[in-house]
Scaffold this motif. Structure first.
Motif, PDB file in Angstrom:
ATOM      1  N   THR A  54       0.928  -0.816   0.218  1.00 17.68           N
ATOM      2  CA  THR A  54      -0.236  -0.066   0.062  1.00 17.68           C
ATOM      3  C   THR A  54       0.747   1.023  -0.311  1.00 17.68           C
ATOM      4  O   THR A  54       0.038   1.860  -0.858  1.00 17.68           O
ATOM      5  CB  THR A  54      -1.052   0.138   1.895  1.00 17.68           C
ATOM      6  OG1 THR A  54      -1.764  -0.918   1.432  1.00 17.68           O
ATOM      7  CG2 THR A  54      -1.883   1.261   1.409  1.00 17.68           C
ATOM      8  N   LEU A  77       1.310   1.622  -3.678  1.00 19.49           N
ATOM      9  CA  LEU A  77       0.178   2.273  -4.655  1.00 19.49           C
ATOM     10  C   LEU A  77      -0.186   3.787  -4.022  1.00 19.49           C
ATOM     11  O   LEU A  77       0.034   4.521  -4.964  1.00 19.49           O
ATOM     12  CB  LEU A  77      -0.950   1.627  -4.041  1.00 19.49           C
ATOM     13  CG  LEU A  77      -0.575  -0.019  -4.486  1.00 19.49           C
ATOM     14  CD1 LEU A  77      -2.174  -0.963  -3.482  1.00 19.49           C
ATOM     15  CD2 LEU A  77      -1.255  -0.178  -5.712  1.00 19.49           C
ATOM     16  N   ILE A 128      -7.650   4.803  -9.201  1.00 25.96           N
ATOM     17  CA  ILE A 128      -7.705   3.165  -9.658  1.00 25.96           C
ATOM     18  C   ILE A 128      -7.722   2.826 -10.571  1.00 25.96           C
ATOM     19  O   ILE A 128      -6.914   2.435 -11.478  1.00 25.96           O
ATOM     20  CB  ILE A 128      -7.985   2.222  -7.929  1.00 25.96           C
ATOM     21  CG1 ILE A 128      -7.696   3.080  -6.702  1.00 25.96           C
ATOM     22  CG2 ILE A 128      -7.807   0.889  -8.059  1.00 25.96           C
ATOM     23  CD1 ILE A 128      -8.227   2.357  -5.330  1.00 25.96           C
ATOM     24  N   TYR A 150      -4.366   1.926 -12.947  1.00 29.70           N
ATOM     25  CA  TYR A 150      -3.844   0.787 -13.442  1.00 29.70           C
ATOM     26  C   TYR A 150      -4.276  -0.132 -14.389  1.00 29.70           C
ATOM     27  O   TYR A 150      -3.362  -0.689 -15.147  1.00 29.70           O
ATOM     28  CB  TYR A 150      -5.462  -0.117 -12.472  1.00 29.70           C
ATOM     29  CG  TYR A 150      -5.410  -1.620 -12.942  1.00 29.70           C
ATOM     30  CD1 TYR A 150      -4.703  -2.444 -11.922  1.00 29.70           C
ATOM     31  CD2 TYR A 150      -6.316  -2.984 -14.224  1.00 29.70           C
ATOM     32  CE1 TYR A 150      -4.878  -4.336 -11.537  1.00 29.70           C
ATOM     33  CE2 TYR A 150      -5.836  -3.722 -14.038  1.00 29.70           C
ATOM     34  CZ  TYR A 150      -5.714  -4.642 -12.492  1.00 29.70           C
ATOM     35  OH  TYR A 150      -5.475  -5.739 -12.567  1.00 29.70           O
ATOM     36  N   ARG A 156       0.188  -1.259 -11.773  1.00 31.36           N
ATOM     37  CA  ARG A 156      -1.045  -2.670 -12.288  1.00 31.36           C
ATOM     38  C   ARG A 156      -0.812  -3.928 -11.219  1.00 31.36           C
ATOM     39  O   ARG A 156      -1.384  -4.824 -10.724  1.00 31.36           O
ATOM     40  CB  ARG A 156      -0.846  -3.193 -13.132  1.00 31.36           C
ATOM     41  CG  ARG A 156      -1.808  -4.369 -14.117  1.00 31.36           C
ATOM     42  CD  ARG A 156      -1.678  -4.363 -15.594  1.00 31.36           C
ATOM     43  NE  ARG A 156      -2.475  -3.688 -15.759  1.00 31.36           N
ATOM     44  CZ  ARG A 156      -1.441  -2.553 -16.736  1.00 31.36           C
ATOM     45  NH1 ARG A 156      -0.339  -3.346 -17.408  1.00 31.36           N
ATOM     46  NH2 ARG A 156      -1.375  -1.427 -18.146  1.00 31.36           N
ATOM     47  N   VAL A 180      -1.384  -2.774  -7.792  1.00 29.47           N
ATOM     48  CA  VAL A 180      -3.159  -3.604  -7.336  1.00 29.47           C
ATOM     49  C   VAL A 180      -3.009  -5.004  -7.225  1.00 29.47           C
ATOM     50  O   VAL A 180      -3.209  -5.654  -6.806  1.00 29.47           O
ATOM     51  CB  VAL A 180      -3.836  -3.308  -8.394  1.00 29.47           C
ATOM     52  CG1 VAL A 180      -5.691  -3.251  -8.129  1.00 29.47           C
ATOM     53  CG2 VAL A 180      -4.048  -1.609  -8.041  1.00 29.47           C
ATOM     54  N   TYR A 217      -1.505  -7.145  -4.204  1.00 33.90           N
ATOM     55  CA  TYR A 217      -2.674  -6.929  -3.197  1.00 33.90           C
ATOM     56  C   TYR A 217      -3.533  -7.663  -3.275  1.00 33.90           C
ATOM     57  O   TYR A 217      -4.011  -7.852  -2.193  1.00 33.90           O
ATOM     58  CB  TYR A 217      -2.266  -5.563  -2.992  1.00 33.90           C
ATOM     59  CG  TYR A 217      -3.336  -5.114  -1.797  1.00 33.90           C
ATOM     60  CD1 TYR A 217      -2.702  -4.228  -0.277  1.00 33.90           C
ATOM     61  CD2 TYR A 217      -4.625  -5.445  -1.453  1.00 33.90           C
ATOM     62  CE1 TYR A 217      -3.569  -4.525   0.459  1.00 33.90           C
ATOM     63  CE2 TYR A 217      -5.347  -4.319  -0.794  1.00 33.90           C
ATOM     64  CZ  TYR A 217      -4.640  -4.766   0.724  1.00 33.90           C
ATOM     65  OH  TYR A 217      -5.277  -4.020   2.025  1.00 33.90           O
ATOM     66  N   LEU A 228     -10.324  -1.743  -4.435  1.00 30.17           N
ATOM     67  CA  LEU A 228      -9.005  -2.090  -5.352  1.00 30.17           C
ATOM     68  C   LEU A 228     -10.071  -3.051  -6.295  1.00 30.17           C
ATOM     69  O   LEU A 228      -9.681  -2.935  -7.340  1.00 30.17           O
ATOM     70  CB  LEU A 228      -8.142  -2.244  -4.959  1.00 30.17           C
ATOM     71  CG  LEU A 228      -6.745  -1.871  -4.344  1.00 30.17           C
ATOM     72  CD1 LEU A 228      -5.708  -2.492  -3.480  1.00 30.17           C
ATOM     73  CD2 LEU A 228      -6.316  -0.474  -5.302  1.00 30.17           C
TER      74      LEU A 228
END
Length: 184
Positions: A80, A83, A123, A127, A134, A137, A140, A176
């Motif tokens: 995170t 991100l 996002i 993405y 990407r 994400v 995660y 997400l």
């Protein structure tokens, strides 16, 4: 008359043999009943021990999972940070002092505390356009889904899964996943 005398002579030994056989059968029946009671008791004790072993195995598996999940959550929080940096580097810089003071979830809350529609749009756009974003994400989402899967294996009642999904890391997962179309 001879037949009557012969019958009388053989009747006594036969009666004695039948009486002895009856007594022996009674003794065997008592031994059998005693052994059956012992087997029933042993079976019951074995069943109780098996239940204790199953419970201990369940508790052990759950405890092992909880220890391992701590590292997965740390990895999710670490992901995170990246991100956040890729979404808004200025805001990310402002969160570092709180992180340095021990607030490990500040970067997660930094994302989920914003207007959800706006964040989902950012996002979704990043993405599609940013390979690095990407990858983070995807990492995660994959790690959180693995955490949920292991939680379900360790806790058939799904209390752990519910706890993870309602925690900040779970809220971010849902945000997400919805933003990238993984959940409808």
């Amino acid at each position: 008359m001879r037949v009557g005398e012969l019958l009388n002579q053989h009747q006594r030994p036969l009666t004695t043999a039948l009486t002895e056989a009856s007594e022996k059968a009674s003794e065997v029946g008592q031994v059998f009943s005693s052994q059956a009671a012992s087997l029933t008791s042993a079976s019951s004790e074995a069943e109780n021990q098996a239940a204790i072993i199953r419970q201990n195995a369940y508790d052990s598996r759950r405890d092992m999972f909880l220890r391992a999940s701590k590292f997965v959550i740390e990895d999710l929080n670490s992901t995170t940070i990246d991100l956040n940096r890729l979404m808004d580097s200025e805001k990310s810089q402002k969160l570092w002092p709180k992180y340095s003071k021990g607030d490990r979830g500040i970067f997660v809350r930094g994302i989920i505390s914003e207007d959800e529609r706006q964040v989902r749009t950012v996002i979704s756009s990043k993405y599609e356009d940013d390979d690095e974003f990407r990858r983070y994400v995807q990492r995660y989402l994959d790690h959180f889904e693995k955490l949920l899967s292991e939680a379900n294996e360790s806790d058939p009642a799904n209390l752990l899964s519910s706890t993870f999904l309602s925690a900040d890391v779970g809220k971010l997962y849902l945000l997400l996943a919805r933003a990238v179309g993984r959940l409808n």
